[in-house]
Design an enzyme around this catalytic site. Structure first.
Site, mmCIF file in Angstrom:
data_model
loop_
_atom_site.group_PDB
_atom_site.id
_atom_site.type_symbol
_atom_site.label_atom_id
_atom_site.label_comp_id
_atom_site.label_asym_id
_atom_site.label_seq_id
_atom_site.Cartn_x
_atom_site.Cartn_y
_atom_site.Cartn_z
ATOM 1 N N ALA A 1 -33.521 44.494 -64.484
ATOM 2 C CA ALA A 1 -34.356 45.616 -64.045
ATOM 3 C C ALA A 1 -35.439 45.138 -63.075
ATOM 4 O O ALA A 1 -35.650 45.742 -62.021
ATOM 5 C CB ALA A 1 -34.981 46.294 -65.253
ATOM 6 N N ASP B 1 -33.895 44.197 -59.795
ATOM 7 C CA ASP B 1 -33.538 45.381 -59.008
ATOM 8 C C ASP B 1 -34.762 46.042 -58.379
ATOM 9 O O ASP B 1 -34.732 46.459 -57.228
ATOM 10 C CB ASP B 1 -32.801 46.405 -59.889
ATOM 11 C CG ASP B 1 -31.425 45.893 -60.299
ATOM 12 O OD1 ASP B 1 -30.953 44.920 -59.677
ATOM 13 O OD2 ASP B 1 -30.849 46.445 -61.254
ATOM 14 N N LEU C 1 -0.040 24.059 -45.082
ATOM 15 C CA LEU C 1 0.189 22.615 -45.147
ATOM 16 C C LEU C 1 1.548 22.331 -45.770
ATOM 17 O O LEU C 1 1.990 23.057 -46.658
ATOM 18 C CB LEU C 1 -0.877 21.957 -46.022
ATOM 19 C CG LEU C 1 -2.305 21.906 -45.494
ATOM 20 C CD1 LEU C 1 -3.252 21.472 -46.599
ATOM 21 C CD2 LEU C 1 -2.388 20.960 -44.312
ATOM 22 N N GLU D 1 -9.314 14.782 -49.215
ATOM 23 C CA GLU D 1 -10.178 15.835 -49.782
ATOM 24 C C GLU D 1 -9.476 16.514 -50.945
ATOM 25 O O GLU D 1 -8.256 16.647 -50.928
ATOM 26 C CB GLU D 1 -10.447 16.911 -48.704
ATOM 27 C CG GLU D 1 -11.076 16.371 -47.451
ATOM 28 C CD GLU D 1 -11.036 17.382 -46.291
ATOM 29 O OE1 GLU D 1 -10.482 18.486 -46.467
ATOM 30 O OE2 GLU D 1 -11.559 17.038 -45.222
ATOM 31 N N LYS E 1 -7.900 19.480 -52.871
ATOM 32 C CA LYS E 1 -7.353 20.759 -52.424
ATOM 33 C C LYS E 1 -7.804 21.819 -53.414
ATOM 34 O O LYS E 1 -7.291 21.898 -54.531
ATOM 35 C CB LYS E 1 -5.834 20.690 -52.350
ATOM 36 C CG LYS E 1 -5.198 21.941 -51.772
ATOM 37 C CD LYS E 1 -3.723 21.697 -51.504
ATOM 38 C CE LYS E 1 -3.051 22.832 -50.762
ATOM 39 N NZ LYS E 1 -3.035 24.082 -51.488
ATOM 40 N N ASP F 1 -8.403 25.299 -55.231
ATOM 41 C CA ASP F 1 -7.505 26.406 -55.489
ATOM 42 C C ASP F 1 -8.284 27.713 -55.446
ATOM 43 O O ASP F 1 -8.800 28.194 -56.444
ATOM 44 C CB ASP F 1 -6.861 26.209 -56.868
ATOM 45 C CG ASP F 1 -5.510 26.869 -56.923
ATOM 46 O OD1 ASP F 1 -5.070 27.399 -55.890
ATOM 47 O OD2 ASP F 1 -4.896 26.857 -57.999
ATOM 48 N N TYR G 1 -13.789 23.186 -45.127
ATOM 49 C CA TYR G 1 -12.899 22.039 -44.964
ATOM 50 C C TYR G 1 -12.449 21.775 -43.539
ATOM 51 O O TYR G 1 -11.782 20.790 -43.293
ATOM 52 C CB TYR G 1 -11.704 22.100 -45.917
ATOM 53 C CG TYR G 1 -10.824 23.335 -45.816
ATOM 54 C CD1 TYR G 1 -10.121 23.634 -44.648
ATOM 55 C CD2 TYR G 1 -10.683 24.174 -46.911
ATOM 56 C CE1 TYR G 1 -9.318 24.754 -44.567
ATOM 57 C CE2 TYR G 1 -9.866 25.300 -46.847
ATOM 58 C CZ TYR G 1 -9.193 25.590 -45.666
ATOM 59 O OH TYR G 1 -8.394 26.695 -45.589
ATOM 60 N N LYS H 1 0.586 17.445 -54.190
ATOM 61 C CA LYS H 1 0.326 18.337 -55.315
ATOM 62 C C LYS H 1 0.152 17.587 -56.637
ATOM 63 O O LYS H 1 0.807 16.587 -56.882
ATOM 64 C CB LYS H 1 1.478 19.347 -55.451
ATOM 65 C CG LYS H 1 1.626 20.274 -54.266
ATOM 66 C CD LYS H 1 0.342 20.951 -53.905
ATOM 67 C CE LYS H 1 0.207 22.406 -54.035
ATOM 68 N NZ LYS H 1 1.059 23.430 -54.105
ATOM 69 N N CYS I 1 -7.131 38.594 -95.434
ATOM 70 C CA CYS I 1 -7.296 37.217 -94.978
ATOM 71 C C CYS I 1 -6.078 36.381 -95.389
ATOM 72 O O CYS I 1 -5.727 36.334 -96.567
ATOM 73 C CB CYS I 1 -8.560 36.617 -95.574
ATOM 74 S SG CYS I 1 -8.705 34.852 -95.249
ATOM 75 N N CYS J 1 -7.325 33.748 -98.181
ATOM 76 C CA CYS J 1 -7.850 34.066 -99.508
ATOM 77 C C CYS J 1 -7.546 35.497 -99.948
ATOM 78 O O CYS J 1 -7.888 35.885 -101.061
ATOM 79 C CB CYS J 1 -9.361 33.816 -99.555
ATOM 80 S SG CYS J 1 -10.309 35.010 -98.618
ATOM 81 N N CYS K 1 -12.785 37.574 -92.025
ATOM 82 C CA CYS K 1 -12.556 37.591 -93.454
ATOM 83 C C CYS K 1 -13.924 37.736 -94.112
ATOM 84 O O CYS K 1 -14.865 37.030 -93.770
ATOM 85 C CB CYS K 1 -11.901 36.272 -93.865
ATOM 86 S SG CYS K 1 -12.135 35.876 -95.603
ATOM 87 N N CYS L 1 -13.628 31.910 -99.617
ATOM 88 C CA CYS L 1 -12.410 31.695 -98.831
ATOM 89 C C CYS L 1 -12.222 30.203 -98.569
ATOM 90 O O CYS L 1 -13.069 29.562 -97.940
ATOM 91 C CB CYS L 1 -12.511 32.450 -97.506
ATOM 92 S SG CYS L 1 -11.118 32.116 -96.413
HETATM 93 S S1 IVH Z 1 -6.814 22.087 -44.348
HETATM 94 C C1 IVH Z 1 -4.177 23.085 -40.794
HETATM 95 N N1 IVH Z 1 -8.189 21.260 -46.423
HETATM 96 O O1 IVH Z 1 -4.651 24.920 -48.800
HETATM 97 C C2 IVH Z 1 -4.753 22.675 -42.100
HETATM 98 N N2 IVH Z 1 -6.816 23.179 -46.682
HETATM 99 O O2 IVH Z 1 -1.741 24.921 -48.453
HETATM 100 C C3 IVH Z 1 -5.367 23.795 -42.816
HETATM 101 N N3 IVH Z 1 -6.924 24.213 -48.895
HETATM 102 O O3 IVH Z 1 -4.500 27.594 -46.557
HETATM 103 C C4 IVH Z 1 -5.818 23.534 -44.167
HETATM 104 N N4 IVH Z 1 -8.381 22.814 -49.764
HETATM 105 O O4 IVH Z 1 -6.559 27.458 -48.042
HETATM 106 C C5 IVH Z 1 -7.318 22.165 -45.959
HETATM 107 N N5 IVH Z 1 -9.494 20.445 -48.158
HETATM 108 C C6 IVH Z 1 -8.624 21.353 -47.696
HETATM 109 C C7 IVH Z 1 -8.149 22.408 -48.487
HETATM 110 C C8 IVH Z 1 -7.215 23.307 -47.947
HETATM 111 C C9 IVH Z 1 -7.642 23.883 -49.982
HETATM 112 C C10 IVH Z 1 -5.976 25.351 -48.836
HETATM 113 C C11 IVH Z 1 -6.162 26.195 -47.603
HETATM 114 C C12 IVH Z 1 -4.805 26.284 -46.957
HETATM 115 C C13 IVH Z 1 -3.893 25.833 -48.054
HETATM 116 C C14 IVH Z 1 -2.675 25.176 -47.467
#
Ligand code: IVH
Length: 672
Positions: A32, A35, A81, A113, A115, A117, A225, A315, A409, A412, A427, A433
């Protein structure tokens, strides 16, 4: 205050609150008040549009819903990629690159780097100001999600320092950190709403909201990235890793885990390193991205179909797999909560073999539409317990059976009840129990509680089934005779166990409070309670109102604590434990030496109008003082309200410092 000053001060305030909320995860105001403050700032900004700062907090909170997203064409396509699934795949990738470049000395420099998700975004700053943001879409055109992106707290609305190109496009991943995701789902579950399957879906769903005010309330973050399109003069570094560092200087969030390595061996080393760290990261990653670090080499390598030749994603094992739901068991926990647990056809997921997963509660089973024999998706990420996140309806066999939630339960036979507005069935058997009793014992001896090594689940099972122990206090009454002859208990293990039981008597107040197993009092709340009250006695006497003063303690927890100490059985357990020699160092003496009242003993007597005695005592303790119930030569000062009698007299005789409530409050103001 001039309007300009007020805008400045409101903005600063709101930024501080945002930081507490998003970064420290510790809201410091009520919704609140937040806001109201925001509304005031918005008001002033519409009265004085010239005074609006481009990075004003009003720009972070979202706007009225759109009818739909418009599309944005990417100046440079957003590619994907290629994947590698093994060391061999990676070695082959490196060999191809080396060959194309005619550089086969194994010394190519790669930037590695995580990756992340989440979902890919493109964000454009014009003259340092956030102009536009888009999703990846089909790689060529994406959706305009500018309003949503502006609400993500770690995305700068205005770039820092200077030297940026006039038009700067940055690409990155918007993701939802695991703890934010877990909290979002826990809240949804408690409210009986739909949960998100995983952080990526949650991030995608949050970012593609037509109502950006909803996005603003979701815990999202960006990790940049790569650099995209740029326009205008600005000398840029020749290496990807240096560009990333530069983006960092401009205020963009970049990965703190990125490293440059030499050759494919360096790449594999990084992968192994991150594979070990994966579970402990605050966000989901599904692999490692390797990029040739030198931009000139990237250019020479170019692209093939929709992926660059200069990068690859290695991966990790998947965090989600499908398997069969064989059965559902119902476990009764320490507080009587009945948790359905899925028994699964064992499946390798998130790096381990999983054969059980939590189903949380009855609502969750309904929500998932789960039936025995179903094919389900199991998710295991980080150190969170495995979960069943969805049912594969398309793959439902014809002979699935309904799941019956028990009406009594399973341990028991007591009644099972659901509290008003709660998702959990409990329970009502309490310590009658056996399942609750055993769970309480397991909790009491666990590592973070009394830490009794050697008192495993199997042993607790036997000891309680044989009625050798019925409650936590019985543990300290166990003798060698009781233990000899139990399954797997020889002379040596009996000796070790008795030794561990003895050693556990020397504990700490936070551990002891935690070990008691009060509902909703976890390790951190126990620590806060110990710190605030200093002694078990004062905690036991605290009223709900005083308990609410403690960080971490809300009305529900306060009520649980108060009720716990109102039970005769619990008090007698505690008495027996202490009589058996369970002890801890006096916390009031251990309070930081630099606390303002450290080393002083205070007495509070008579009636206090404003604060109340309990609160006054707790405050004194928090300031490092010891609070005593009688006045003696050791007393430093006495706080005396109306009605004070013999204690006040004694203090006067001894010539001690005496404060009335007004003087006391003034002192507190100075000290706090
Ligand atoms: S570079 C041309 N770096 O992975 C290269 N992508 O499978 C473009 N992603 O669409 C991507 N971490 O959304 C790059 N450190 C990272 C990443 C990354 C996640 C994702 C990105 C891309 C997908 C490709």
């Amino acid at each position: 205050m001039t309007p300009e000053q007020e805008i400045e001060s409101l903005s600063t305030q709101l930024r501080r609150w945002n930081e507490a909320y998003y970064q420290q995860d510790a809201p410091s105001v009520t919704d609140a008040e937040y806001d109201r403050t925001l509304a005031r700032l918005r008001d002033l900004e519409s009265q004085y549009p010239d005074l609006r700062q481009p990075d004003s907090p009003t720009q972070r909170v979202g706007a009225a819903p759109l009818d739909g997203f418009s599309t944005i064409e990417h100046k440079l396509p957003m590619l994907s990629l290629d994947n590698a699934f093994s060391d061999d795949d990676l070695i082959a990738f490196n060999a191809r690159v080396e060959e194309r470049l005619g550089q086969t000395n194994g010394a190519l420099r790669y930037c590695c780097e995580p990756k992340l998700d989440g979902i890919a975004v493109s964000i454009i700053w014009h003259r340092g100001r956030l102009l536009r943001a888009a999703t990846r879409g089909d790689g060529y055109t994406g959706e305009d999600i500018t309003l949503n992106v502006k609400t993500v707290p770690n995305i700068p609305l205005v770039l820092k320092s200077g030297g940026w190109p006039e038009l700067l496009e940055v690409r990155g991943e918007v993701y939802m950190p695991r703890d934010g995701f877990e909290k979002l789902n826990a809240r949804a579950r408690a409210a009986g709403e739909k949960t998100f399957v995983n952080p990526r879906n949650a991030a995608a769903g949050s970012l593609r909201q037509l109502d950006s005010r909803i996005t603003a309330r979701r815990p999202l973050a960006l990790c940049a990235y790569s650099l995209g399109y740029t326009e205008g003069e600005s000398p840029l570094p020749e290496y990807h890793s240096d560009i990333m560092a530069l983006l960092g200087e401009w205020g963009l969030p970049i990965s703190e885990y990125a490293r440059t390595v030499t050759g494919v061996d360096g790449c594999i080393g990084y992968y192994n390193d991150m594979a070990v760290r994966r579970d402990g990261l605050p966000f989901d990653i599904d692999g490692i991205v390797y990029k040739i670090d030198q931009l000139a080499l990237q250019q020479r390598l170019g692209f093939v179909s929709r992926a660059p030749r200069w990068a690859i994603a290695r991966k990790f094992p998947a965090q989600e797999e499908s398997t069969e739901l064989i059965d559902v068991d119902f476990q009764v926990g320490r507080t009587g909560a009945i948790t359905p647990v899925a028994r699964l056809q064992p499946v390798f997921v998130g790096g381990v073999t999983v054969s059980n997963a939590t189903l949380h509660n009855a609502d969750e089973i309904d929500r998932l539409g789960l039936r025995l024999g179903d094919q389900v998706v199991v998710r295991r990420a980080g150190d969170v317990i495995p979960q069943v996140v969805s049912v594969l309806i398309d793959r439902r066999p014809s002979d699935t059976r309904a799941i019956a939630f028990p009406i009594t339960c399973p341990a028991c036979g007591s009644a099972v009840e659901r509290d008003e507005g709660e998702a959990v069935y409990r329970c009502v058997g309490g310590l009658v129990c056996p399942a609750q009793r055993k769970a309480a014992l397991r909790h009491f001896v666990s590592r973070k509680a009394m830490d009794i090594d050697g008192m495993g689940d199997k042993l607790i099972e036997q000891l309680s089934d044989l009625q050798l122990i019925t409650g936590i206090a019985d543990i300290y009454q166990l003798t060698a005779d009781d233990l000899m002859g139990l399954e797997r208990m020889g002379e040596k293990s009996v000796g070790n166990l008795l030794h561990a039981i003895e050693a556990s008597k020397a504990t700490t107040l936070p551990r002891f409070i935690y070990a008691l197993g009060i509902r909703e009092v976890g390790e951190s709340t126990a620590r806060q309670l110990a710190q605030y009250f200093g002694t078990l006695e004062s905690l036991m006497q605290a009223t709900p109102a005083v308990l609410l003063e403690v960080d971490d303690v809300g009305p529900v927890v306060a009520e649980h604590i108060h009720q716990f100490f109102g039970e005769v059985q619990n008090i007698s357990s505690i008495d027996r434990l202490r009589a058996s020699g369970v002890h801890w160092p006096d916390l009031t003496e251990a309070v930081a030496q630099d606390a303002p009242l450290a080393g002083q003993t205070w007495v509070v007597t008579g009636k206090l109008e404003v604060m109340g005695r309990d609160e006054a005592e707790a405050t004194l303790r928090a300031l490092g003082a010891k609070v005593a119930s009688s006045v003696s030569g050791k007393t430093h000062s006495v706080v005396a309200g109306p009605g004070a009698g013999s204690k006040l007299k004694k203090a006067q005789t001894l010539g001690l410092e005496i404060l009335d409530e007004a003087a006391f409050l003034k002192l507190l103001e100075r000290l706090q």
